[in-house]
Design an enzyme around this catalytic site. Sequence first.
Site, PDB file in Angstrom:
ATOM      1  N   ASP A 166      -1.224 -11.266   3.965  1.00  0.00           N
ATOM      2  CA  ASP A 166      -1.559 -10.777   2.640  1.00  0.00           C
ATOM      3  C   ASP A 166      -0.591 -11.475   1.655  1.00  0.00           C
ATOM      4  O   ASP A 166       0.423 -12.031   2.091  1.00  0.00           O
ATOM      5  CB  ASP A 166      -1.348  -9.252   2.675  1.00  0.00           C
ATOM      6  CG  ASP A 166      -1.336  -8.622   1.319  1.00  0.00           C
ATOM      7  OD1 ASP A 166      -2.290  -8.850   0.564  1.00  0.00           O
ATOM      8  OD2 ASP A 166      -0.371  -7.888   1.005  1.00  0.00           O
ATOM      9  N   ASP A 195       0.514 -10.386  -2.197  1.00  0.00           N
ATOM     10  CA  ASP A 195       1.432  -9.549  -3.006  1.00  0.00           C
ATOM     11  C   ASP A 195       2.105  -8.462  -2.161  1.00  0.00           C
ATOM     12  O   ASP A 195       1.448  -7.713  -1.460  1.00  0.00           O
ATOM     13  CB  ASP A 195       0.661  -8.886  -4.149  1.00  0.00           C
ATOM     14  CG  ASP A 195       0.214  -9.902  -5.175  1.00  0.00           C
ATOM     15  OD1 ASP A 195       1.027 -10.270  -6.024  1.00  0.00           O
ATOM     16  OD2 ASP A 195      -0.951 -10.362  -5.083  1.00  0.00           O
ATOM     17  N   ASP A 226       0.799  -5.261   3.235  1.00  0.00           N
ATOM     18  CA  ASP A 226       1.517  -4.073   2.735  1.00  0.00           C
ATOM     19  C   ASP A 226       0.598  -3.031   2.093  1.00  0.00           C
ATOM     20  O   ASP A 226       1.046  -1.972   1.700  1.00  0.00           O
ATOM     21  CB  ASP A 226       2.547  -4.493   1.672  1.00  0.00           C
ATOM     22  CG  ASP A 226       1.878  -4.891   0.376  1.00  0.00           C
ATOM     23  OD1 ASP A 226       0.881  -5.647   0.441  1.00  0.00           O
ATOM     24  OD2 ASP A 226       2.307  -4.429  -0.697  1.00  0.00           O
TER      25      ASP A 226
HETATM   26  O1  LIG Z   1      -4.253  -8.191  -1.387  1.00  0.00           O
HETATM   27  P1  LIG Z   1      -3.044  -8.474  -2.200  1.00  0.00           P
HETATM   28  O2  LIG Z   1      -2.622  -9.914  -2.132  1.00  0.00           O
HETATM   29  O3  LIG Z   1      -1.904  -7.549  -1.863  1.00  0.00           O
HETATM   30  O4  LIG Z   1      -3.498  -8.171  -3.691  1.00  0.00           O
HETATM   31  C1  LIG Z   1      -3.580  -6.848  -4.188  1.00  0.00           C
HETATM   32  C2  LIG Z   1      -3.305  -6.850  -5.663  1.00  0.00           C
HETATM   33  O5  LIG Z   1      -2.089  -7.574  -5.802  1.00  0.00           O
HETATM   34  C3  LIG Z   1      -1.637  -7.830  -7.122  1.00  0.00           C
HETATM   35  O6  LIG Z   1      -1.175  -6.610  -7.680  1.00  0.00           O
HETATM   36  C4  LIG Z   1      -0.002  -6.117  -7.040  1.00  0.00           C
HETATM   37  O7  LIG Z   1       1.068  -7.060  -7.253  1.00  0.00           O
HETATM   38  C5  LIG Z   1       1.446  -7.269  -8.648  1.00  0.00           C
HETATM   39  C6  LIG Z   1       2.503  -8.354  -8.695  1.00  0.00           C
HETATM   40  O8  LIG Z   1       3.592  -8.042  -7.888  1.00  0.00           O
HETATM   41  C7  LIG Z   1       1.912  -5.921  -9.232  1.00  0.00           C
HETATM   42  O9  LIG Z   1       2.256  -6.077 -10.606  1.00  0.00           O
HETATM   43  C8  LIG Z   1       0.804  -4.884  -9.080  1.00  0.00           C
HETATM   44  O10 LIG Z   1       1.255  -3.612  -9.507  1.00  0.00           O
HETATM   45  C9  LIG Z   1       0.356  -4.762  -7.616  1.00  0.00           C
HETATM   46  O11 LIG Z   1      -0.765  -3.895  -7.476  1.00  0.00           O
HETATM   47  C10 LIG Z   1      -2.729  -8.462  -7.948  1.00  0.00           C
HETATM   48  O12 LIG Z   1      -2.255  -8.649  -9.268  1.00  0.00           O
HETATM   49  C11 LIG Z   1      -4.000  -7.673  -7.903  1.00  0.00           C
HETATM   50  O13 LIG Z   1      -5.020  -8.339  -8.599  1.00  0.00           O
HETATM   51  C12 LIG Z   1      -4.428  -7.513  -6.449  1.00  0.00           C
HETATM   52  O14 LIG Z   1      -5.606  -6.731  -6.400  1.00  0.00           O
END
Ligand SMILES: O=P(O)(O)OC[C@H]1O[C@H](O[C@H]2O[C@H](CO)[C@@H](O)[C@H](O)[C@H]2O)[C@H](O)[C@@H](O)[C@@H]1O
Length: 371
Positions: free
Chosen positions: A115, A117, A309
């Site tokens: 994954d 983020d 995560d």
């Molecule tokens: O599947 P992932 O790669 O984990 O993506 C899920 C979401 O991740 C991002 O948002 C998350 O990370 C951001 C940066 O650290 C944070 O600001 C946010 O609060 C988190 O939810 C991404 O921006 C989303 O579009 C994804 O859906």
Amino acid sequence: MMTNQNVVTHEVINTLIAVAASISNSTALPSATVPESMAVLGGFWGLPHNKNLVKRLEGAKVSAWIDSMRASSPTRAKSESQEKRSWILYHPSALNTFEQIVCSAKGKQVVVFLDYDGTLSPIVADPDKAFMTRKMRATLKGIARHFPTAIVTGRCRDKVYNFVKLAELYYAGSHGMDIKGPTKSQSPKQGNNNKAVLFQPASQFLPMIDEVYKILLEKTKTVPGANVENNKFCLSVHFRCVDEKSWAALAEKVRLVLNDYPQLRLTQGRKVLEIRPTIKWDKGKALEFLLESLGYENSNDVFPIYIGDDRTDEDAFKVLRSRGQGIGILVSRVAKETDASYTLQDPSEVEQFLRRLVEWKRPSTVTPTSV
Ligand SMILES: O=P(O)(O)OC[C@H]1O[C@H](O[C@H]2O[C@H](CO)[C@@H](O)[C@H](O)[C@H]2O)[C@H](O)[C@@H](O)[C@@H]1O
């Protein structure tokens, strides 16, 4: 438009009403007042004969989203509580049990799924600044040299590629709804075949996603800190920079917009609500698709490792559990319900784990003895 799929039976409706009534601490409606068939509107139960009940159900839904978002991204880790200690017993650290893990992988083809983020990059306030460290990129490069490797993310594929910048990986963006293979092939099964796999099971939803993106931008612009991200086949409404007092109001705005789009559904992530097509496709299906593309569909000689995560990663952990193959590793400092078998605390532990995998695979160098 009402389809057979979104018409629910009388019995189911009665059960739901009873549950909803007990949630909101009120008495259930007598079944005689319930109409024969009712449409499910964008995931919310349309009960035209009792507006108060509709409001209570909608309110319950919005608070359930918010509770779920909070649970996905707790603000601070509880200190070594009893709960955490027993959780760790069942989900041990993948670093402490590294030898055991590689022993199970011995003789099998390891395939790595990651994954983005919160796994490869730390969670930050601005989604456009979720950069990976140089060290992580170097380690990932090493990983891709030895194992087929895929990034499986909720992000738009192009955006995550711009963060990772490694052409030798597979990328499954928009929760696996946008899959592309390496443009620079390194994987053992692929040899020198540079043909990129491309799979987009939700392409017919693109115009709808764009339309909803524009509406959500407009509707949320009055909420300070709210941010709508277009992830191509899905959307993210970010709550991280919104004052918690305004969360319910923001979630309600999202719910109202989605009421008009029953073909879209909503999931919760880390301080984010994610909107995506109702098709049966998720990170678990993407993992299966990639294993199949690599030729490991019915193989017992493959050992997939999935590290993530978020709640959306649970779909992939479940697939691994049901296949009885490989391992799922949850990145979390706090105890969470999960189908993963192991844990790592944060992206820096993910980097250490990946580096150890590279070292395990790299043939040991024999120093020639001088005479
Ligand atoms: O599947 P992932 O790669 O984990 O993506 C899920 C979401 O991740 C991002 O948002 C998350 O990370 C951001 C940066 O650290 C944070 O600001 C946010 O609060 C988190 O939810 C991404 O921006 C989303 O579009 C994804 O859906």
